[in-house]
Design a protein around this motif. Structure first.
Motif, PDB file in Angstrom:
ATOM      1  N   GLY A   1      -5.330  -2.981  -8.212  1.00  0.00           N
ATOM      2  CA  GLY A   1      -5.731  -3.443  -6.889  1.00  0.00           C
ATOM      3  C   GLY A   1      -4.739  -4.404  -6.256  1.00  0.00           C
ATOM      4  O   GLY A   1      -4.167  -5.277  -6.925  1.00  0.00           O
TER       5      GLY A   1
ATOM      6  N   HIS B   1       0.834  -1.214   0.000  1.00  0.00           N
ATOM      7  CA  HIS B   1       0.000   0.000   0.000  1.00  0.00           C
ATOM      8  C   HIS B   1       0.862   1.255   0.000  1.00  0.00           C
ATOM      9  O   HIS B   1       0.567   2.218  -0.722  1.00  0.00           O
ATOM     10  CB  HIS B   1      -0.928   0.004   1.217  1.00  0.00           C
TER      11      HIS B   1
ATOM     12  N   CYS C   1     -13.408  -7.362  -5.195  1.00  0.00           N
ATOM     13  CA  CYS C   1     -12.289  -7.483  -4.263  1.00  0.00           C
ATOM     14  C   CYS C   1     -11.615  -6.152  -4.022  1.00  0.00           C
ATOM     15  O   CYS C   1     -11.336  -5.407  -4.941  1.00  0.00           O
ATOM     16  CB  CYS C   1     -11.305  -8.576  -4.621  1.00  0.00           C
TER      17      CYS C   1
ATOM     18  N   TYR D   1     -12.897  10.044  -6.426  1.00  0.00           N
ATOM     19  CA  TYR D   1     -14.027   9.386  -5.773  1.00  0.00           C
ATOM     20  C   TYR D   1     -15.337  10.154  -5.935  1.00  0.00           C
ATOM     21  O   TYR D   1     -16.382   9.681  -5.514  1.00  0.00           O
ATOM     22  CB  TYR D   1     -13.668   9.065  -4.315  1.00  0.00           C
TER      23      TYR D   1
ATOM     24  N   GLU E   1     -14.786  -1.315 -12.955  1.00  0.00           N
ATOM     25  CA  GLU E   1     -14.728  -1.744 -11.554  1.00  0.00           C
ATOM     26  C   GLU E   1     -15.927  -1.183 -10.805  1.00  0.00           C
ATOM     27  O   GLU E   1     -16.757  -0.464 -11.359  1.00  0.00           O
ATOM     28  CB  GLU E   1     -13.411  -1.293 -10.923  1.00  0.00           C
TER      29      GLU E   1
ATOM     30  N   PRO F   1     -17.359   1.108  -7.340  1.00  0.00           N
ATOM     31  CA  PRO F   1     -16.908   2.411  -6.823  1.00  0.00           C
ATOM     32  C   PRO F   1     -15.656   2.335  -5.952  1.00  0.00           C
ATOM     33  O   PRO F   1     -14.853   3.268  -5.952  1.00  0.00           O
ATOM     34  CB  PRO F   1     -18.112   2.901  -6.011  1.00  0.00           C
ATOM     35  N   GLY F   2     -15.478   1.222  -5.224  1.00  0.00           N
ATOM     36  CA  GLY F   2     -14.303   1.116  -4.365  1.00  0.00           C
ATOM     37  C   GLY F   2     -13.697  -0.264  -4.363  1.00  0.00           C
ATOM     38  O   GLY F   2     -13.030  -0.655  -3.399  1.00  0.00           O
ATOM     39  N   SER F   3     -13.900  -1.021  -5.421  1.00  0.00           N
ATOM     40  CA  SER F   3     -13.371  -2.398  -5.476  1.00  0.00           C
ATOM     41  C   SER F   3     -13.143  -2.809  -6.923  1.00  0.00           C
ATOM     42  O   SER F   3     -13.818  -2.304  -7.821  1.00  0.00           O
ATOM     43  CB  SER F   3     -14.371  -3.420  -4.902  1.00  0.00           C
TER      44      SER F   3
HETATM   45  N1  PMP Z   1     -10.857   0.252  -7.087  1.00  0.00           N
HETATM   46  C1  PMP Z   1     -11.113   1.337  -6.363  1.00  0.00           C
HETATM   47  C2  PMP Z   1     -11.740   2.520  -7.022  1.00  0.00           C
HETATM   48  C3  PMP Z   1     -10.804   1.356  -4.994  1.00  0.00           C
HETATM   49  O1  PMP Z   1     -11.064   2.450  -4.261  1.00  0.00           O
HETATM   50  C4  PMP Z   1     -10.241   0.206  -4.403  1.00  0.00           C
HETATM   51  C5  PMP Z   1      -9.925   0.207  -2.928  1.00  0.00           C
HETATM   52  N2  PMP Z   1      -8.642   0.683  -2.669  1.00  0.00           N
HETATM   53  C6  PMP Z   1      -9.982  -0.894  -5.208  1.00  0.00           C
HETATM   54  C7  PMP Z   1     -10.303  -0.844  -6.556  1.00  0.00           C
HETATM   55  C8  PMP Z   1      -9.348  -2.132  -4.646  1.00  0.00           C
HETATM   56  O2  PMP Z   1      -8.004  -1.891  -4.376  1.00  0.00           O
HETATM   57  P1  PMP Z   1      -7.251  -2.658  -3.203  1.00  0.00           P
HETATM   58  O3  PMP Z   1      -7.533  -4.084  -3.395  1.00  0.00           O
HETATM   59  O4  PMP Z   1      -5.824  -2.331  -3.422  1.00  0.00           O
HETATM   60  O5  PMP Z   1      -7.806  -2.142  -1.929  1.00  0.00           O
END
Ligand code: PMP
Length: 327
Positions: free
Chosen positions: A220, A59, A257, A165, A194, A196-198
């Motif tokens: 990711g 990270h 994920c 975001y 993808e 919104p956050g995965s």
């Molecule tokens: N895409 C987005 C837009 C994200 O915010 C995240 C979360 N960080 C991910 C994918 C997944 O990334 P990671 O597995 O590194 O958390």
């Protein structure tokens, strides 16, 4: 204020009370989202009272790549940031799994101009208690968003900046208003990007497939973990290729994920069941391997960094340090 408000945060080199973790409203970071960040999970285990941070160095490396792309420099090394995360987690002492956000932001800049070049930067770190979601077992419903995923030629998703975001937020809020748990965004080409956050992974005819890094996705860390576990534990490679929207309607399994979401089965897309509408066998097998990996019971102990007190600290060292910071 909620009952779970953490006691401490970390701001520019020291632990501070949660309420004092503030940056100026007119800083470029706060005003225009001119920041880069990482979300890191800290897991309890493997032993009683033990904690470990999952893939924290990966990270921090991604944070550096985001910073490089924005010509951003900060006053802290990765070792200092890792130490700060440990101190914060120990000081807050949640007694459960936690999520840690490390944010490097641009400051006020000359003439309070949000667009002006500035080398003034800062870092804040917050951690919150985040136990595993109930959706880990039950799965989630997803729509296909009417919003397109931002692209590399305008707002590169590879750079993990707060400003990106806004796109995630538009999509997620639309989905929730329409009765879905989450949503999947297509890119400008109309292929799957993808959530919104995965990231998203599809199972079709026994193959594991995820969109490539050039599809409008964050690169990711969790999807990389899944690729390793699938190859080593199940002998199945993860293919990276473009995915059509309608493939999602006819695939056998689908899961999100991400660090926060871990591996979340998607049980329907646009109200069509994925497979039989329950989490699939391959998804569940990967979830089990993922659980072992993050709790440091797997084949990759190097992914799990013990959250430890600084050398020389007594048993209450981190808390004592934070009390000194408050004094
Ligand atoms: N895409 C987005 C837009 C994200 O915010 C995240 C979360 N960080 C991910 C994918 C997944 O990334 P990671 O597995 O590194 O958390």
């Amino acid at each position: 204020m909620t009952a779970t408000t953490p006691a401490y945060a970390w701001l520019n080199g020291r632990l501070v009370p949660w309420d004092q973790c503030v940056v100026h409203a007119r800083s470029q970071g706060a005003f225009w989202g001119a920041n880069v960040f990482e979300g890191i999970r800290v897991y309890t285990g493997p032993g009683e009272g033990e904690l470990s941070a999952f893939r924290v160095r990966d990270h921090l490396e991604r944070l550096r790549r985001s910073m490089k792309s924005l010509h951003m420099e900060i006053d802290h090394t990765d070792d200092e940031l890792a130490r700060a995360c440990d101190d914060l987690v120990l000081a807050n002492d949640f007694g459960t799994d936690a999520h840690v956000c490390v944010v490097a932001y641009f400051g006020l800049g000359p003439n309070f101009d949000p667009l002006a070049h500035t080398t003034e930067t800062g870092v804040h770190i917050t951690s919150t208690p985040v136990p595993r979601s109930a959706a880990f077992a039950a799965g989630v419903s997803a729509s296909i968003s009417s919003w397109r995923r931002i692209g590399n030629d305008a707002m590169p998703p590879r750079i993990k900046t707060g400003a990106n975001y806004h796109n995630s937020r538009l999509a997620q809020h639309e989905a929730v208003r329409n009765g879905f748990d989450t949503t999947l965004l297509l890119n400008a080409r109309g292929t799957v990007a993808e959530a919104p956050g995965s990231c998203v992974v599809m199972v079709r005819d026994g193959e594991l497939i995820t969109p490539p890094g050039t599809s409008g996705v964050l690169e990711g860390i969790t999807v990389d973990t899944v690729a390793t576990l699938a190859r080593e534990q199940l002998g199945i490679p993860l293919h990276r290729r473009e995915i059509d929207r309608t493939e999602l309607y006819v695939c056998d399994e689908l899961f999100l994920c991400g660090t926060m979401s871990e591996l979340l089965p998607i049980t329907s897309v646009d109200r069509l069941p994925v497979g039989d509408g329950t989490p699939g066998a391959l998804t569940r097998a990967l979830q089990d391997h993922y659980t072992d990996a993050v709790r440091n019971r797997g084949a990759h102990p190097e992914w799990c960094t013990p959250v430890a007190r600084a050398a020389g600290d007594g048993p209450t060292g981190a808390v004592r340090a934070s009390e000194e910071a408050l004094a």
